[in-house]
Design an enzyme around this catalytic site. Structure first.
Site, short mmCIF file in Angstrom:
data_model
loop_
_atom_site.label_atom_id
_atom_site.label_comp_id
_atom_site.label_asym_id
_atom_site.label_seq_id
_atom_site.Cartn_x
_atom_site.Cartn_y
_atom_site.Cartn_z
N SER A 228 -11.26 1.65 -2.70
CA SER A 228 -9.83 1.79 -2.99
C SER A 228 -9.33 0.56 -3.72
O SER A 228 -9.91 -0.53 -3.60
CB SER A 228 -9.04 1.94 -1.69
N ASP A 229 -8.27 0.72 -4.49
CA ASP A 229 -7.56 -0.48 -4.91
C ASP A 229 -6.98 -1.08 -3.63
O ASP A 229 -6.88 -0.41 -2.59
CB ASP A 229 -6.48 -0.17 -5.95
N TRP A 230 -6.58 -2.33 -3.72
CA TRP A 230 -6.19 -3.06 -2.50
C TRP A 230 -4.90 -2.47 -1.90
O TRP A 230 -3.82 -2.65 -2.44
CB TRP A 230 -6.06 -4.54 -2.80
N GLY A 231 -5.08 -1.71 -0.83
CA GLY A 231 -3.93 -1.11 -0.18
C GLY A 231 -3.60 0.28 -0.69
O GLY A 231 -2.52 0.80 -0.43
N ALA A 232 -4.52 0.92 -1.42
CA ALA A 232 -4.21 2.22 -2.04
C ALA A 232 -4.37 3.40 -1.07
O ALA A 232 -3.94 4.50 -1.38
CB ALA A 232 -5.09 2.45 -3.26
#
Ligand code: BGC
Length: 736
Positions: A228-232
């Site tokens: 994931s992108d960071w926090g996605a």
């Protein structure tokens, strides 16, 4: 190796902000680091705790590493070989810093010049983006470090990036926003892909099964890991089910995953696959050959300088550049002394050293200097007066202008293409005091040149050039090297000319990609809009001639395009020869032309080279929603060879037999579609001719009838009996 349910769950979530989770002594933790143009290894990367600074992501405090030119610049080099060497250098530093996966390259398309993160992306064109991105991935992975291509997909703005839905039709997705990812996956085999924050047609990328499983793995054959992108991730169960393997950073929800499996809400097999991909990534990077961990900061700085030199784009030059020896040169502008060389946000690197253009020019030719303006944009009459005086005492003023840090960054989009007003005011006054002004620009996203460039004898677009950009700019200004960068995005005359202008950045959680496939030059060149500088443009200190275009058929829908490029000027320089495939239609049904190949050729004066570029059916294809695949229509197309999208030097018309696709017909297909069909059209024409009392159809009536579904002729008649219609429809039904 037998893992417990808890262990498998833990593998699918990070062990910290920058690590995967270790399991006993069987699966090691991997270290992940931004990317994309330098290694950003936070000093305290072990826990991801904020400490007293509140900087959980460690954006400001990372271990020094080489800051190579960001993608806006590296892309402008149009040199995949160079990009590959930069990738390999990144990997060397990654290994020395204990980094297993580099979070890059970023390959989103520059849909709007306002996107605050455009400095991290290569181009408005998918082919160029794909080729440059693949080169970086191959370079990084050549040393056994994983590359993580991001942000998959349709992440073309920063506004509301964690929630916005990019609403885009399938043809546009396939032709504009996905091909770079597809090319990189197929050609370079990245170990990892990072999903985007945004939604794509309503579904978050992090839980988008079509994107992550059907397309990426199913169609393209991706065999790596999706993180994931960071926090996605908003729903970890849904994300796992959709094909997302690793959530970053961890949200402490492993127990929920275990509970979901136990409650039958998440099949354990899904977890097995995701955990298996994390293990495979670990095996891949740990299987790499040994490395002594050494790298030379000096050699990498030199490479950064070479890359920066190859990336700056000479937009305009009346002959003042290169600066002739013996001139009195005034260097003006705070950015000459305090260079802006990278963008803000997760890609921010602490450089190993930093060259300023002022220092480099001062050392080489002894210049005068005045800062002229404040970076915060507050007018300062005293600074301005001093700069004008300094200019007045010189033969040439080299004025450094550009966007300040606060103007563009990850996390927000710009609202204007304009340079700060104080800088333009300064340029006007300097031009009044000194006969020749060279403007050097520093900006991550395109800036408007309209309204001021007439005051400049030359404009050198320096983008954000990385830590050695200052020295590289001096090399180009002084002519020790010829500029060789070319625009990877159009510079429009006005913001309102940007094709997505009325659809950017959207509202109420949606952004409609209403301009469809008409992004950048695909729009401008189809409509013939006047632009400030076209895609592919860039001058140098020499001239090039093109000749002897030959297009040889090498197979069905395969050609080899060959032509000669000659340096007809007086200096060694590089040309970027571009191949476009054009469709000349009076009423356009597709972009007028699209880039399908390019070659950067370095030539001594008087020398020439034969360039050969392959062309395939896919280069001519359009995505057909009806077919659910690519389609090559039979007919003529034009191979164009040029020095920019608006400077076509050679043309050859070629014919393709198409790919043999026959559209499916039904009763609801129109008379026109039936008649155009190579097989059914013939049958229908025979039936029409055989109709009782048949006479030549009235042309106006025929035109009217062409748009009517065949089935309607059961009642309309017009020369077709109900029986004939029924027979035809039944015949195609049996065949399909
Ligand atoms: C960015 C990514 C980056 C990640 C980790 C995110 O905010 O969108 O590009 O890799 O942070 O820093």
């Amino acid at each position: 190796m037998k893992l417990s349910l808890e262990e498998k769950a833990s593998l699918t979530s990070g062990g910290g902000t920058w690590h995967t989770t270790a399991v006993r002594d069987v699966v090691p933790a991997l270290t992940l680091s931004d990317g994309p143009h330098g290694i950003r290894r936070p000093r305290d990367s072990s826990t991801g705790s904020t400490g007293s600074s509140g900087d959980a992501l460690g954006l400001r405090d990372s271990v020094p590493a080489t800051c190579f030119p960001p993608a806006v610049a590296l892309g402008s080099s149009w040199d995949p070989g160079l990009a590959g060497r930069v990738g390999a250098a990144l990997a060397g530093e990654a290994r020395a810093l204990g980094v297993d996966v580099v979070l890059g390259p970023g390959v989103n398309i520059k849909r709007s010049p306002l996107c605050g993160r455009n400095f991290e992306y290569f181009s408005e064109d998918p082919h160029l983006t794909g080729v440059m991105g693949a080169a970086v991935v191959t370079g990084i992975q050549s040393l056994g470090v994983g590359a993580c291509v991001k942000h998959f997909a349709v992440n073309n703005q920063e506004t509301d990036r964690m929630r916005v839905s990019a609403d885009v039709d399938e043809q546009t997705l396939r032709e504009i926003y996905l091909p770079a990812f597809e090319h990189i996956v197929r050609e370079a085999g990245p170990y990892a892909v990072m999903c985007a924050y945004n939604r794509v047609n309503g579904v978050h990328a992090s839980r988008n099964r079509w994107l992550l499983s059907e397309l990426l793995r199913g169609e393209w054959g991706f065999d790596g890991l999706v993180m994931s992108d960071w926090g996605a991730v908003n729903d970890r169960v849904a994300a796992l089910e959709a094909g997302l393997d690793l959530e970053m950073p961890p949200t402490g929800t492993d127990e929920e995953i275990v509970a979901a499996v136990r409650a039958g809400r998440l099949p354990e097999s899904v977890l097995d696959v995701a955990a298996g991909r994390v293990i495979r990534l670990a095996e891949r990077v740990r299987a790499r050959p040994r490395h002594d961990g050494g790298w030379s900061a000096e050699a990498h700085h030199e490479l950064a300088r070479e890359a920066a030199r190859a990336s700056a784009v000479l937009l305009k030059n009346d002959g003042v550049l290169p600066l002739a020896p013996g001139l009195r040169v005034a260097v003006l502008g705070e950015q000459a002394r305090s260079p802006r060389y990278q963008g803000h946000g997760s890609s921010h690197v602490v450089p190993t050293r930093l060259d300023s253009a002022l220092e480099s020019l001062r050392t080489a030719i002894g210049v005068t200097f005045a800062p002229g303006y404040r970076l915060d944009g507050v007018p300062d009459p005293e600074l301005e007066r001093e700069a004008v005086e300094t200019a007045a005492a010189a033969d040439v003023a080299v004025l450094f202008l550009g966007l300040p840090d606060a103007a563009e960054s990850e996390g927000f989009d710009r609202t204007t293409l304009d340079l700060p007003a104080v800088q333009i005011a300064l340029l006007r006054r300097v031009a009044g005091a000194c006969p020749r002004v060279v403007v050097v620009l520093s900006n991550g996203g395109v800036v408007s040149v309209a309204g001021w460039q007439e005051h400049a004898s030359a404009v050198l677009e320096g983008w954000l050039l990385g830590q050695a950009g200052g020295a590289a700019l001096a090399d180009l200004l002084l002519g020790t090297h010829s500029p060789s960068g070319r625009l990877t995005e159009t510079i429009p005359l006005r913001l309102a000319d940007v094709p997505c202008h009325l659809h950017f950045p959207g509202s109420d959680g949606h952004v409609l990609y209403g301009e469809g496939r008409y992004v950048g030059y695909r729009h401008h060149d189809t409509l013939g809009t006047e632009v400030a500088y076209p895609f592919g443009h860039g001058l140098t200190y020499s001239r090039f001639a093109y000749s002897d275009l030959e297009v040889r058929e090498t197979g069905t829908n395969e050609w080899l395009v060959a032509f000669t490029v000659a340096n007809t000027g007086e200096r060694a320089a590089q040309e970027v020869a571009q191949l476009y495939v054009a469709f000349e239609e009076e009423q356009p049904t597709r972009p007028r032309h699209t880039l399908r190949g390019f070659a950067k050729v370095g030539l001594e004066p008087g020398a020439s080279a034969r360039v050969r570029l392959p062309l395939t059916g896919r280069d001519l294809a359009q995505w057909s929603v009806e077919r659910g695949g690519w389609r090559v229509d039979p007919g003529a197309f034009v191979v164009e060879i040029g020095a920019s999208s608006r400077d076509i030097r050679l043309r050859a018309e070629v014919t393709t037999p198409g790919d043999g696709y026959l559209p499916e017909l039904t009763g609801m297909s129109t008379l026109g579609e039936w008649l155009a069909h190579p097989v059914c059209g013939r049958v229908l024409r025979e039936r029409l001719r055989g109709a009782p009392g048949d006479s030549e159809p009235d042309p106006a009536l025929l035109r009217l009838a062409l748009g009517i579904p065949l089935i309607k002729f059961r009642t309309f008649g017009l020369g077709l009996t109900a029986q004939v219609v029924d027979d035809l429809v039944a015949a195609v039904r049996t065949h399909s």
